[in-house]
Design a protein around this motif. Structure first.
Motif, PDB file in Angstrom:
ATOM      1  N   ALA A 446       0.832  -1.206   0.000  1.00 28.60           N
ATOM      2  CA  ALA A 446       0.000   0.000   0.000  1.00 28.60           C
ATOM      3  C   ALA A 446       0.865   1.254   0.000  1.00 28.60           C
ATOM      4  CB  ALA A 446      -0.930  -0.015   1.218  1.00 28.60           C
ATOM      5  N   VAL A 447       1.952   1.243   0.786  1.00 26.42           N
ATOM      6  CA  VAL A 447       2.861   2.394   0.806  1.00 26.42           C
ATOM      7  C   VAL A 447       3.472   2.617  -0.576  1.00 26.42           C
ATOM      8  CG1 VAL A 447       5.035   3.290   1.734  1.00 26.42           C
ATOM      9  CG2 VAL A 447       3.403   2.168   3.254  1.00 26.42           C
ATOM     10  N   LEU A 448       3.938   1.548  -1.193  1.00 28.46           N
ATOM     11  CA  LEU A 448       4.581   1.668  -2.501  1.00 28.46           C
ATOM     12  C   LEU A 448       3.595   2.129  -3.569  1.00 28.46           C
ATOM     13  CD1 LEU A 448       6.823  -1.523  -2.425  1.00 28.46           C
ATOM     14  CD2 LEU A 448       7.517   0.850  -2.066  1.00 28.46           C
ATOM     15  N   ALA A 449       2.330   1.710  -3.440  1.00 26.31           N
ATOM     16  CA  ALA A 449       1.319   2.141  -4.403  1.00 26.31           C
ATOM     17  C   ALA A 449       1.068   3.646  -4.296  1.00 26.31           C
ATOM     18  CB  ALA A 449       0.025   1.367  -4.175  1.00 26.31           C
ATOM     19  N   VAL A 450       0.929   4.139  -3.051  1.00 32.03           N
ATOM     20  CA  VAL A 450       0.742   5.578  -2.849  1.00 32.03           C
ATOM     21  C   VAL A 450       1.974   6.341  -3.320  1.00 32.03           C
ATOM     22  CG1 VAL A 450       0.418   7.381  -1.119  1.00 32.03           C
ATOM     23  CG2 VAL A 450      -0.867   5.247  -0.940  1.00 32.03           C
ATOM     24  N   ARG A 451       3.143   5.799  -3.042  1.00 27.80           N
ATOM     25  CA  ARG A 451       4.380   6.449  -3.450  1.00 27.80           C
ATOM     26  C   ARG A 451       4.479   6.555  -4.981  1.00 27.80           C
ATOM     27  NH1 ARG A 451       9.324   4.614   0.143  1.00 27.80           N
ATOM     28  NH2 ARG A 451       8.034   5.741   1.654  1.00 27.80           N
ATOM     29  N   TRP A 452       4.003   5.508  -5.682  1.00 28.32           N
ATOM     30  CA  TRP A 452       4.011   5.530  -7.152  1.00 28.32           C
ATOM     31  C   TRP A 452       3.092   6.626  -7.671  1.00 28.32           C
ATOM     32  CZ3 TRP A 452       0.216   4.824 -10.868  1.00 28.32           C
ATOM     33  CH2 TRP A 452       0.675   4.664 -12.187  1.00 28.32           C
ATOM     34  N   VAL A 453       1.913   6.767  -7.040  1.00 29.00           N
ATOM     35  CA  VAL A 453       0.965   7.807  -7.457  1.00 29.00           C
ATOM     36  C   VAL A 453       1.576   9.193  -7.235  1.00 29.00           C
ATOM     37  CG1 VAL A 453      -1.274   8.862  -6.970  1.00 29.00           C
ATOM     38  CG2 VAL A 453      -1.061   6.369  -7.051  1.00 29.00           C
ATOM     39  N   LEU A 454       2.225   9.395  -6.086  1.00 30.97           N
ATOM     40  CA  LEU A 454       2.849  10.692  -5.806  1.00 30.97           C
ATOM     41  C   LEU A 454       3.965  10.989  -6.797  1.00 30.97           C
ATOM     42  CD1 LEU A 454       3.039  10.582  -1.886  1.00 30.97           C
ATOM     43  CD2 LEU A 454       1.451  11.901  -3.291  1.00 30.97           C
ATOM     44  N   ALA A 455       4.771   9.969  -7.125  1.00 31.92           N
ATOM     45  CA  ALA A 455       5.858  10.164  -8.088  1.00 31.92           C
ATOM     46  C   ALA A 455       5.304  10.491  -9.469  1.00 31.92           C
ATOM     47  CB  ALA A 455       6.725   8.914  -8.151  1.00 31.92           C
ATOM     48  N   PHE A 456       4.177   9.884  -9.830  1.00 29.58           N
ATOM     49  CA  PHE A 456       3.539  10.145 -11.123  1.00 29.58           C
ATOM     50  C   PHE A 456       3.118  11.611 -11.234  1.00 29.58           C
ATOM     51  CE2 PHE A 456      -0.203  10.283 -13.923  1.00 29.58           C
ATOM     52  CZ  PHE A 456       0.327   9.707 -15.075  1.00 29.58           C
ATOM     53  N   HIS A 457       2.800  12.221 -10.089  1.00 28.02           N
ATOM     54  CA  HIS A 457       2.394  13.631 -10.057  1.00 28.02           C
ATOM     55  C   HIS A 457       3.570  14.556  -9.721  1.00 28.02           C
ATOM     56  CE1 HIS A 457      -1.598  11.739  -9.818  1.00 28.02           C
ATOM     57  NE2 HIS A 457      -2.037  12.874 -10.344  1.00 28.02           N
ATOM     58  N   GLY A 458       4.795  14.066  -9.915  1.00 29.78           N
ATOM     59  CA  GLY A 458       5.975  14.903  -9.738  1.00 29.78           C
ATOM     60  C   GLY A 458       6.445  15.059  -8.304  1.00 29.78           C
TER      61      GLY A 458
END
Length: 511
Positions: A446-458
């Motif tokens: 779950a942490v890595l999924a949220v982190r991927w979303v944040l990285a996708f938004h810069g």
């Protein structure tokens, strides 16, 4: 646990203030490493070792002498013992501060060694205050009173924070000295009233004729020997850190503050509550009940500390940045502290279980086995430190060595228990460990999924910006979904988190 949580949060604030004012290297390195000397002696001469030696005897005395006269005499004798031991020790430490510091720390700059000795002359006196407070803490714990001893460390943090924040511009790093000494006095004074309310006198008694007190001394010597092994071990690690790259000592200190949060809330709290219970069960001859308490405590530790360790390893950078990265505390210091924290987090459950199992041996009146295992653990840690510190891991290698060594120590203590208690609940412990690992993996996803979303938004490595409300919000965005997923996974696996936090051993066993 709630009191410990507040205390640890104040500990974060204390470290944040020190980091913001003094940075994470240079003088901060000296301050952090020197304070660890009396802090390690505290574990050796006060809280852990002393309570482990006298609490089982004091608990048994409560049962054998309901009038309380025997218990009151023991406490007075313990206070006298602390004064006889510590006052000469402190005088010698003050006089020979420079040779002592030169022996146990190795800063490359001579001026840092001189500053370390000057700080040591003052900070070492914290030992007397906290040692006397430890006698009162153990006395209250033997009466199943835990709240006031848990609140006492709050005064320490308040005193240090206030002193550094108010007087750092005038006294520099010495502003922390007065905070430490005032905080130690506060820890002692807060416990005076509840102890005296139970009929105890705080007038020291200098006598060696009481057979119960002689029994405590007989137990205390091997317990101190065991504790000294770990004090020496940790001091060796700090010695290695002081000779590594600038900021290594502060990275270790900062990492341990975060590591201590779940360890104190869950590990130390469970051990503090169940140790008097195990001592009482052994005193009553209920070895089977004490065995069930042991495996119940280990099961609770696994279900709480394994996910906590995974969370610290994965969220260490954001946590440290939000809590500490401001002023002179840089992003590079955050990254280094996070790597060290990840190394320590690998052994979070192992250290908690090791400490808990030690207490059970003490409840049984068995001291040779913990001492032998402590020696093996220390030797393993030092050998691994010597190897890993010379690799690319550097100071992180010291943390990893600690985790590996304590995992070995935990296994050895478990093996030593086979002939003493019923081992049939071992299967339930193994199942709990598997469930904890599974739930931790899902939460990490779950942490890595949220982190991927944040990285996708810069927002890749957003924590590098340091402490702010925005950073706090992003940290919550990463951590809270993982916590929900963890609790949900536990429910699916048939584990009730609230029942893990209950005080009685039957709830721990049936959680």
């Amino acid at each position: 646990m709630v009191s410990t949580l507040v205390s640890r949060l104040l500990g974060f604030l204390r470290i944040a203030v020190i980091g913001a004012v003094f940075g994470a290297s240079g003088q901060a390195d000296v301050l952090n490493l020197v304070f660890n000397i009396p802090n390690n002696l505290r574990k050796l001469l006060a809280e852990g070792a002393l309570s482990s030696a006298f609490l089982p005897v004091l608990t048994r005395t409560h049962l054998e002498d309901p009038s309380g006269e025997g218990s009151r005499r023991i406490v007075r004798q313990l206070l006298g013992l602390q004064l006889v031991l510590l006052i000469p020790l402190l005088l010698l430490a003050t006089i020979f501060a420079q040779p002592v510091v030169d022996t146990i720390l190795a800063f490359p700059e001579p001026e840092r060694q001189l500053l370390a000795a000057d700080l040591f002359r003052f900070l070492i006196h914290y030992i007397l205050l906290v040692s006397l407070a430890a006698v009162l803490m153990g006395t209250l714990n033997s009466h199943q009173s835990f709240l006031v001893p848990a609140l006492a460390p709050l005064l320490f943090s308040f005193a240090v924070i206030g002193s550094v924040a108010t007087f750092h511009s005038r006294w520099g790093v010495f502003s922390m000295v007065w905070g430490v000494l005032l905080g130690g006095a506060g820890q002692l004074l807060l416990q005076v009233y509840p102890v005296k309310k139970r009929g105890y006198s705080l007038r020291p008694l200098f006598s060696l004729r009481d057979p119960r007190f002689l029994q405590i001394l007989k137990h205390w010597i091997p317990v101190v020997s065991t504790a000294s092994v770990f004090a020496v071990d940790q001091q060796v690690s700090l010695f290695f850190a002081s000779g590594l790259a600038d900021g290594s000592g502060s990275a270790m200190t900062n990492a341990l503050v975060f590591w201590q949060l779940p360890f104190g809330i869950f590990g130390a709290s469970i051990t503090t509550v169940l140790f008097p219970l195990m001592s009482r069960q052994v005193a009553q001859g209920d070895i089977s009940g004490a065995g069930r308490t042991v495996f119940g405590g280990l099961r609770a530790l696994a279900l709480l500390l394994i996910p906590a360790g995974a969370g610290l390893a994965l969220l260490g950078g954001p946590l440290i940045a939000v809590a500490l990265q401001r002023g002179a505390f840089s992003a590079s210091a955050t990254r280094l502290s996070a790597r060290v924290l990840a190394g320590y987090s690998l052994g979070l459950f192992s250290v908690g279980a090791f400490t808990f199992l030690q207490r059970f041996f003490y409840a049984l009146g068995e001291y040779r086995t913990p001492l032998l295992v402590a020696g093996i653990t220390m030797a393993t840690d030092i050998v691994l430190c010597l190897i890993l510190k010379e690799t690319v891991l550097a100071v992180t290698g010291l943390a990893i060595a600690n985790s590996i060594a304590f995992t070995l120590g935990m296994v050895l203590l478990l093996m030593a228990l086979r002939s003493r208690i019923d081992f049939s609940p071992l299967a339930t412990l193994a199942v709990a460990i598997v469930k904890a690992l599974l739930a931790s993996s899902v939460a990490a996803g779950a942490v890595l999924a949220v982190r991927w979303v944040l990285a996708f938004h810069g927002l890749h490595e957003w924590w590098r910006a340091g402490s702010s409300l925005v950073s706090l919000g992003l940290l919550c965005a990463e951590a809270l979904p993982a916590l929900v997923v963890l609790v949900g996974t536990y429910r699916i696996l048939g584990i009730s988190v609230p029942s893990l936090l209950r005080r009685d051993s039957s709830a721990v066993m049936g959680a």
